[in-house]
Design a protein around this motif. Structure first.
Motif, PDB file in Angstrom:
ATOM      1  N   ARG A  88      -1.523 -28.238 -59.099  1.00 15.65           N
ATOM      2  CA  ARG A  88      -1.007 -29.609 -58.996  1.00 15.65           C
ATOM      3  C   ARG A  88       0.461 -29.667 -59.410  1.00 15.65           C
ATOM      4  O   ARG A  88       1.280 -30.312 -58.751  1.00 15.65           O
ATOM      5  N   GLU A  89       0.826 -28.961 -60.488  1.00 15.50           N
ATOM      6  CA  GLU A  89       2.227 -28.936 -60.940  1.00 15.50           C
ATOM      7  C   GLU A  89       3.139 -28.320 -59.878  1.00 15.50           C
ATOM      8  O   GLU A  89       4.235 -28.819 -59.629  1.00 15.50           O
ATOM      9  N   GLN A  90       2.686 -27.247 -59.246  1.00 18.51           N
ATOM     10  CA  GLN A  90       3.513 -26.599 -58.224  1.00 18.51           C
ATOM     11  C   GLN A  90       3.656 -27.474 -56.987  1.00 18.51           C
ATOM     12  O   GLN A  90       4.728 -27.568 -56.399  1.00 18.51           O
ATOM     13  N   LEU A  91       2.580 -28.134 -56.590  1.00 21.44           N
ATOM     14  CA  LEU A  91       2.618 -28.967 -55.384  1.00 21.44           C
ATOM     15  C   LEU A  91       3.456 -30.220 -55.581  1.00 21.44           C
ATOM     16  O   LEU A  91       3.987 -30.770 -54.623  1.00 21.44           O
ATOM     17  N   ALA A  92       3.612 -30.678 -56.820  1.00 23.43           N
ATOM     18  CA  ALA A  92       4.432 -31.856 -57.100  1.00 23.43           C
ATOM     19  C   ALA A  92       5.894 -31.607 -56.771  1.00 23.43           C
ATOM     20  O   ALA A  92       6.654 -32.553 -56.586  1.00 23.43           O
ATOM     21  N   LYS A  93       6.307 -30.354 -56.675  1.00 24.19           N
ATOM     22  CA  LYS A  93       7.701 -29.996 -56.390  1.00 24.19           C
ATOM     23  C   LYS A  93       8.004 -29.968 -54.893  1.00 24.19           C
ATOM     24  O   LYS A  93       9.160 -29.819 -54.507  1.00 24.19           O
TER      25      LYS A  93
ATOM     26  N   PRO B  87      12.560 -23.670 -57.504  1.00 17.84           N
ATOM     27  CA  PRO B  87      12.732 -24.646 -56.421  1.00 17.84           C
ATOM     28  C   PRO B  87      11.536 -24.644 -55.485  1.00 17.84           C
ATOM     29  O   PRO B  87      10.804 -23.662 -55.392  1.00 17.84           O
ATOM     30  N   PRO B  88      11.323 -25.757 -54.782  1.00 17.47           N
ATOM     31  CA  PRO B  88      10.202 -25.821 -53.849  1.00 17.47           C
ATOM     32  C   PRO B  88      10.385 -24.840 -52.706  1.00 17.47           C
ATOM     33  O   PRO B  88      11.489 -24.424 -52.392  1.00 17.47           O
ATOM     34  N   GLY B  89       9.255 -24.478 -52.080  1.00 20.86           N
ATOM     35  CA  GLY B  89       9.286 -23.603 -50.923  1.00 20.86           C
ATOM     36  C   GLY B  89       9.170 -22.127 -51.233  1.00 20.86           C
ATOM     37  O   GLY B  89       9.030 -21.317 -50.334  1.00 20.86           O
ATOM     38  N   LEU B  90       9.201 -21.749 -52.497  1.00 23.06           N
ATOM     39  CA  LEU B  90       9.060 -20.347 -52.874  1.00 23.06           C
ATOM     40  C   LEU B  90       7.638 -20.084 -53.354  1.00 23.06           C
ATOM     41  O   LEU B  90       7.034 -20.943 -53.999  1.00 23.06           O
ATOM     42  N   PRO B  91       7.089 -18.902 -53.062  1.00 23.72           N
ATOM     43  CA  PRO B  91       5.761 -18.607 -53.601  1.00 23.72           C
ATOM     44  C   PRO B  91       5.825 -18.485 -55.124  1.00 23.72           C
ATOM     45  O   PRO B  91       6.795 -17.973 -55.675  1.00 23.72           O
ATOM     46  N   VAL B  92       4.814 -19.014 -55.767  1.00 23.10           N
ATOM     47  CA  VAL B  92       4.734 -18.956 -57.223  1.00 23.10           C
ATOM     48  C   VAL B  92       3.381 -18.352 -57.574  1.00 23.10           C
ATOM     49  O   VAL B  92       2.356 -18.736 -57.002  1.00 23.10           O
ATOM     50  N   ARG B  93       3.392 -17.408 -58.515  1.00 24.86           N
ATOM     51  CA  ARG B  93       2.162 -16.724 -58.919  1.00 24.86           C
ATOM     52  C   ARG B  93       1.981 -16.865 -60.419  1.00 24.86           C
ATOM     53  O   ARG B  93       2.944 -16.803 -61.182  1.00 24.86           O
TER      54      ARG B  93
ATOM     55  N   ALA C 214      -5.167 -13.612 -60.384  1.00 29.30           N
ATOM     56  CA  ALA C 214      -3.899 -14.294 -60.117  1.00 29.30           C
ATOM     57  C   ALA C 214      -4.101 -15.369 -59.062  1.00 29.30           C
ATOM     58  O   ALA C 214      -4.941 -15.234 -58.168  1.00 29.30           O
ATOM     59  N   VAL C 215      -3.297 -16.415 -59.176  1.00 27.39           N
ATOM     60  CA  VAL C 215      -3.284 -17.494 -58.187  1.00 27.39           C
ATOM     61  C   VAL C 215      -1.863 -17.600 -57.654  1.00 27.39           C
ATOM     62  O   VAL C 215      -0.902 -17.607 -58.422  1.00 27.39           O
ATOM     63  N   VAL C 216      -1.752 -17.670 -56.327  1.00 23.67           N
ATOM     64  CA  VAL C 216      -0.458 -17.788 -55.663  1.00 23.67           C
ATOM     65  C   VAL C 216      -0.448 -19.081 -54.865  1.00 23.67           C
ATOM     66  O   VAL C 216      -1.400 -19.376 -54.140  1.00 23.67           O
ATOM     67  N   VAL C 217       0.621 -19.845 -55.009  1.00 21.34           N
ATOM     68  CA  VAL C 217       0.845 -21.045 -54.199  1.00 21.34           C
ATOM     69  C   VAL C 217       2.026 -20.718 -53.294  1.00 21.34           C
ATOM     70  O   VAL C 217       3.126 -20.434 -53.769  1.00 21.34           O
ATOM     71  N   LEU C 218       1.783 -20.737 -51.980  1.00 18.61           N
ATOM     72  CA  LEU C 218       2.796 -20.345 -51.010  1.00 18.61           C
ATOM     73  C   LEU C 218       3.006 -21.468 -49.993  1.00 18.61           C
ATOM     74  O   LEU C 218       2.253 -21.611 -49.038  1.00 18.61           O
ATOM     75  N   PRO C 219       4.009 -22.293 -50.199  1.00 16.66           N
ATOM     76  CA  PRO C 219       4.294 -23.365 -49.240  1.00 16.66           C
ATOM     77  C   PRO C 219       5.145 -22.854 -48.081  1.00 16.66           C
ATOM     78  O   PRO C 219       6.010 -21.996 -48.269  1.00 16.66           O
ATOM     79  N   THR C 220       4.881 -23.351 -46.899  1.00 16.31           N
ATOM     80  CA  THR C 220       5.720 -23.092 -45.727  1.00 16.31           C
ATOM     81  C   THR C 220       5.986 -24.454 -45.075  1.00 16.31           C
ATOM     82  O   THR C 220       5.366 -25.448 -45.449  1.00 16.31           O
ATOM     83  N   PRO C 221       6.861 -24.510 -44.091  1.00 18.58           N
ATOM     84  CA  PRO C 221       7.115 -25.798 -43.434  1.00 18.58           C
ATOM     85  C   PRO C 221       5.873 -26.408 -42.763  1.00 18.58           C
ATOM     86  O   PRO C 221       5.776 -27.617 -42.640  1.00 18.58           O
ATOM     87  N   ASP C 222       4.914 -25.559 -42.362  1.00 23.44           N
ATOM     88  CA  ASP C 222       3.754 -26.054 -41.619  1.00 23.44           C
ATOM     89  C   ASP C 222       2.477 -26.178 -42.437  1.00 23.44           C
ATOM     90  O   ASP C 222       1.541 -26.862 -42.019  1.00 23.44           O
ATOM     91  N   GLU C 223       2.400 -25.471 -43.572  1.00 21.67           N
ATOM     92  CA  GLU C 223       1.152 -25.442 -44.331  1.00 21.67           C
ATOM     93  C   GLU C 223       1.426 -25.040 -45.774  1.00 21.67           C
ATOM     94  O   GLU C 223       2.532 -24.628 -46.111  1.00 21.67           O
ATOM     95  N   VAL C 224       0.385 -25.140 -46.585  1.00 24.67           N
ATOM     96  CA  VAL C 224       0.417 -24.609 -47.944  1.00 24.67           C
ATOM     97  C   VAL C 224      -0.752 -23.646 -48.057  1.00 24.67           C
ATOM     98  O   VAL C 224      -1.878 -23.983 -47.695  1.00 24.67           O
ATOM     99  N   ARG C 225      -0.443 -22.460 -48.549  1.00 19.10           N
ATOM    100  CA  ARG C 225      -1.451 -21.413 -48.689  1.00 19.10           C
ATOM    101  C   ARG C 225      -1.726 -21.190 -50.169  1.00 19.10           C
ATOM    102  O   ARG C 225      -0.805 -21.085 -50.973  1.00 19.10           O
ATOM    103  N   ILE C 226      -3.004 -21.124 -50.519  1.00 15.48           N
ATOM    104  CA  ILE C 226      -3.453 -20.783 -51.861  1.00 15.48           C
ATOM    105  C   ILE C 226      -4.130 -19.424 -51.761  1.00 15.48           C
ATOM    106  O   ILE C 226      -5.004 -19.227 -50.913  1.00 15.48           O
TER     107      ILE C 226
END
Length: 149
Positions: free
Chosen positions: A44-49, A20-26, A85-97
């Motif tokens: 791009r695939e992770q951000l589409a969620k 689900p969106p909003g969880l960090p994915v590595r 490793a690459v981590v995509v970490l979305p938060t309500p205010d920003e997205v962290r790579i």
């Protein structure tokens, strides 16, 4: 006729199945020349969620940031046969790579030069990200950048 929600118009693509969106994915990548392209597709695939959806410009900026950080990990943070490793970490205010590699040497922003073919990646990150930095981790470092929503 189907009624489209305004947020649906802003999405760059339909969300793929997965966490689900909003969880960090590595995801771990082998350090090879094709890895930067694989990193862009993964991000791009992770951000589409993401909900609320990111604009196409935000997605493009985050993919470019991830590609530049991955390229630095490949060139300066790994040896042949290593992984990063690459981590995509979305938060309500920003997205962290974040890009994690096994070398402790921290990156530094070099002076611009027309005579060097390399050394521009962190300048791109610096212009696109709200903020970025690098932190030591056990067995290496994490270089991260954040883009505001």
């Amino acid at each position: 006729m189907a009624h489209m929600q305004p947020d649906a118009l802003r999405k760059c693509s339909d969300p793929p199945p997965g966490p689900p969106p909003g969880l960090p994915v590595r995801k771990v990548f082998r350090s090879d020349p094709e890895a930067a392209g694989k990193v862009r597709r993964f991000v791009r695939e992770q951000l589409a969620k993401e909900e609320p959806a990111l604009t196409c410009e935000q997605v493009d900026n985050l993919c470019l940031i991830a590609s530049e950080l991955a390229t630095n990990a490949i060139r300066y943070g790994t040896e042949p046969g290593d992984s990063f490793a690459v981590v995509v970490l979305p938060t309500p205010d920003e997205v962290r790579i974040e890009v994690w590699d096994p070398v402790r040497r921290l990156p530094r922003l070099r002076n611009d030069s027309d005579e060097r073919a390399r050394g521009r990646g962190l300048h791109i990150v610096d212009r696109l990200a709200a903020r970025w930095n690098a932190t030591e981790r056990p067995f290496g470092k994490a270089v991260w950048a954040e883009v505001a929503r």
